[in-house]
Motif scaffolding. Sequence first.
Motif, PDB file in Angstrom:
ATOM      1  N   HIS A  61       0.961  -1.179  -0.102  1.00  0.00           N
ATOM      2  CA  HIS A  61      -0.282   0.063   0.082  1.00  0.00           C
ATOM      3  C   HIS A  61       0.947   1.352   0.143  1.00  0.00           C
ATOM      4  O   HIS A  61       1.636   1.478   1.018  1.00  0.00           O
ATOM      5  CB  HIS A  61      -0.864   0.092   1.371  1.00  0.00           C
ATOM      6  N   PRO A  62       1.014   1.927  -0.972  1.00  0.00           N
ATOM      7  CA  PRO A  62       2.069   3.133  -1.195  1.00  0.00           C
ATOM      8  C   PRO A  62       1.432   4.479  -0.564  1.00  0.00           C
ATOM      9  O   PRO A  62       2.617   5.255  -0.274  1.00  0.00           O
ATOM     10  CB  PRO A  62       1.971   3.314  -2.513  1.00  0.00           C
ATOM     11  N   ASP A  63       0.304   4.459  -0.120  1.00  0.00           N
ATOM     12  CA  ASP A  63       0.081   5.862   0.361  1.00  0.00           C
ATOM     13  C   ASP A  63       0.732   6.366   1.516  1.00  0.00           C
ATOM     14  O   ASP A  63       1.012   5.379   2.537  1.00  0.00           O
ATOM     15  CB  ASP A  63      -1.432   6.040   0.564  1.00  0.00           C
ATOM     16  N   ASN A  64       1.147   7.563   1.828  1.00  0.00           N
ATOM     17  CA  ASN A  64       1.927   8.106   3.114  1.00  0.00           C
ATOM     18  C   ASN A  64       3.322   7.405   3.250  1.00  0.00           C
ATOM     19  O   ASN A  64       3.812   7.630   4.112  1.00  0.00           O
ATOM     20  CB  ASN A  64       0.981   8.046   4.192  1.00  0.00           C
ATOM     21  N   THR A  65       3.856   6.708   2.198  1.00  0.00           N
ATOM     22  CA  THR A  65       5.019   6.077   2.270  1.00  0.00           C
ATOM     23  C   THR A  65       5.877   7.167   1.353  1.00  0.00           C
ATOM     24  O   THR A  65       5.650   7.705   0.681  1.00  0.00           O
ATOM     25  CB  THR A  65       5.225   4.685   1.774  1.00  0.00           C
ATOM     26  N   ALA A  66       7.390   6.732   1.616  1.00  0.00           N
ATOM     27  CA  ALA A  66       8.204   7.493   0.474  1.00  0.00           C
ATOM     28  C   ALA A  66       8.284   6.719  -0.770  1.00  0.00           C
ATOM     29  O   ALA A  66       8.874   7.262  -1.724  1.00  0.00           O
ATOM     30  CB  ALA A  66       9.532   7.190   0.959  1.00  0.00           C
ATOM     31  N   LEU A  67       7.334   5.743  -1.040  1.00  0.00           N
ATOM     32  CA  LEU A  67       7.268   5.156  -2.405  1.00  0.00           C
ATOM     33  C   LEU A  67       5.691   5.537  -2.761  1.00  0.00           C
ATOM     34  O   LEU A  67       5.273   4.706  -3.538  1.00  0.00           O
ATOM     35  CB  LEU A  67       7.555   3.612  -2.451  1.00  0.00           C
ATOM     36  N   SER A  68       5.398   6.678  -2.526  1.00  0.00           N
ATOM     37  CA  SER A  68       3.938   6.815  -2.744  1.00  0.00           C
ATOM     38  C   SER A  68       3.514   7.198  -4.445  1.00  0.00           C
ATOM     39  O   SER A  68       2.487   7.263  -4.650  1.00  0.00           O
ATOM     40  CB  SER A  68       3.427   8.090  -2.029  1.00  0.00           C
ATOM     41  N   HIS A  69       4.626   7.450  -5.203  1.00  0.00           N
ATOM     42  CA  HIS A  69       4.568   7.440  -6.324  1.00  0.00           C
ATOM     43  C   HIS A  69       4.221   6.286  -7.180  1.00  0.00           C
ATOM     44  O   HIS A  69       3.697   6.188  -8.387  1.00  0.00           O
ATOM     45  CB  HIS A  69       5.730   7.972  -7.014  1.00  0.00           C
ATOM     46  N   LEU A  70       4.336   5.017  -6.531  1.00  0.00           N
ATOM     47  CA  LEU A  70       4.034   3.614  -7.127  1.00  0.00           C
ATOM     48  C   LEU A  70       2.505   3.179  -7.065  1.00  0.00           C
ATOM     49  O   LEU A  70       1.804   3.629  -6.368  1.00  0.00           O
ATOM     50  CB  LEU A  70       4.683   2.218  -6.218  1.00  0.00           C
ATOM     51  N   PRO A  71       2.063   2.808  -8.102  1.00  0.00           N
ATOM     52  CA  PRO A  71       0.956   2.472  -8.178  1.00  0.00           C
ATOM     53  C   PRO A  71       0.084   1.427  -7.149  1.00  0.00           C
ATOM     54  O   PRO A  71       1.325   0.483  -6.785  1.00  0.00           O
ATOM     55  CB  PRO A  71       0.556   1.949  -9.572  1.00  0.00           C
ATOM     56  N   LYS A  72      -1.020   1.103  -6.797  1.00  0.00           N
ATOM     57  CA  LYS A  72      -1.400   0.380  -6.073  1.00  0.00           C
ATOM     58  C   LYS A  72      -1.447  -0.976  -6.881  1.00  0.00           C
ATOM     59  O   LYS A  72      -1.613  -1.172  -8.079  1.00  0.00           O
ATOM     60  CB  LYS A  72      -3.094   0.562  -5.443  1.00  0.00           C
TER      61      LYS A  72
END
Length: 382
Positions: free
Chosen positions: A260-271
């Motif tokens: 789950h990428p939201d609010n992580t440093a990898l938030s640019h990645l798709p779900k």
Amino acid sequence: MISRQLTLEDKRLEPVAEKVQAGERLSFEDGVALYHSNDLLALGWLANHVREQKHGNLCYYNINRHINPTNTCVAHCRLCAFGRDANAPGAYTMALEEVLRTAATGYDEAVTEFHIVGGLHPDLPFEYYLDLLRGLKERFPHVHLKAFTMVEIHYLSRISKLPVRDVLLKLKEAGLGSLPGGGAEIFHPRVRKVICDHKTSGQMWLQVARNAHELGLHSNATMLYGHIETAEERVDHLLQLRALQDETRGFVCFIPLAFHPDNTALSHLPKTTGFLDLKNIAISRLLLDNFPHIKAYWIMLTPPIAQVGLRFGADDIDGTVIEEKIYHDAGAKTAQALRRSELLRLIHEAGRDPVERDTLYRPVTRTADGQPRVDTTLAVNV
Ligand code: V47
């Protein structure tokens, strides 16, 4: 009567399908071929075939509660939205009394398991963790304590300056029943360098699991997919777990975890997509031939996908959970808890027969006033 037959749209899967139906172990190349195929129904058919050979029509669930004693963490993993620096907004650490109060809240139904994981706290002493287990065991003697990932155990070994084995022994004496499967992510160092640079290495994760199993502590295992990993890196991860299981037989359940990428440093990645989620459930069932159970964890898959997962290789849907923080900090939109009635509806509608289980997959029965009963003389279902 219509016989259930496999229809292969992707003919390249033929040799793998033959091996699965003959009960033969799959190779690294077979695993990669499965990941490269988009014949999802064939993957699901094959995984369901194995799942039904192992468990028939049964589907396991449990009545559990998650407890996250602290979100303060020194690791700063890019994959994580849960961990905080000690002074950052939203950072918390529960005092023992608070852990006990939290443990007692939720639904009125008696839980059989506390699932306890948290951040790598910079200052808490090893005694805090021992007191936490002792306190919970004293207040809730019949509840199984599934606590601390291999990463936390490795960290406790560092802060206590004790060997991993001694840390595990002391925790076991204090009431530890088994270990959850988190922190495994993807073992390959290329991936770890990006998603969880300062965390325990894949090899050390496996070594801690080996130590735990040698001491008679069972554990689960996980794989975090849907970020930067390749098909080859997923297969490598699964086969390293399979090799350790050949050695120890200590793993009870495998849980593929969708990133789950939201609010992580990898938030640019798709779900992740439903297609990838079902593929990972099916392929883990096919490659991990020595793992008794595959869990479709409804919190991260969503209840609808987890339910379909019960026909794609999974035989477990996890539990009531009651309070989930790790995925919800990372943007999960699922509920934070499900009641038994809702779990039963998902399982029944998938055409499966529900079995309430304890952490080690022994059947749980309930007395008239709802108290759980487990025959602990039964062998662990491994
Ligand atoms: O190790 C952290 C993962 C794990 C994110 O053993 C994330 O029964 C997705 O291991 N997106 C902890 N995943 C949870 C876990 C678990 C869950 C349920 C049951 C069991 C079991 C174990 O959660 C971590 C990490 O792999 N995680 N952040 C994220 N943003």
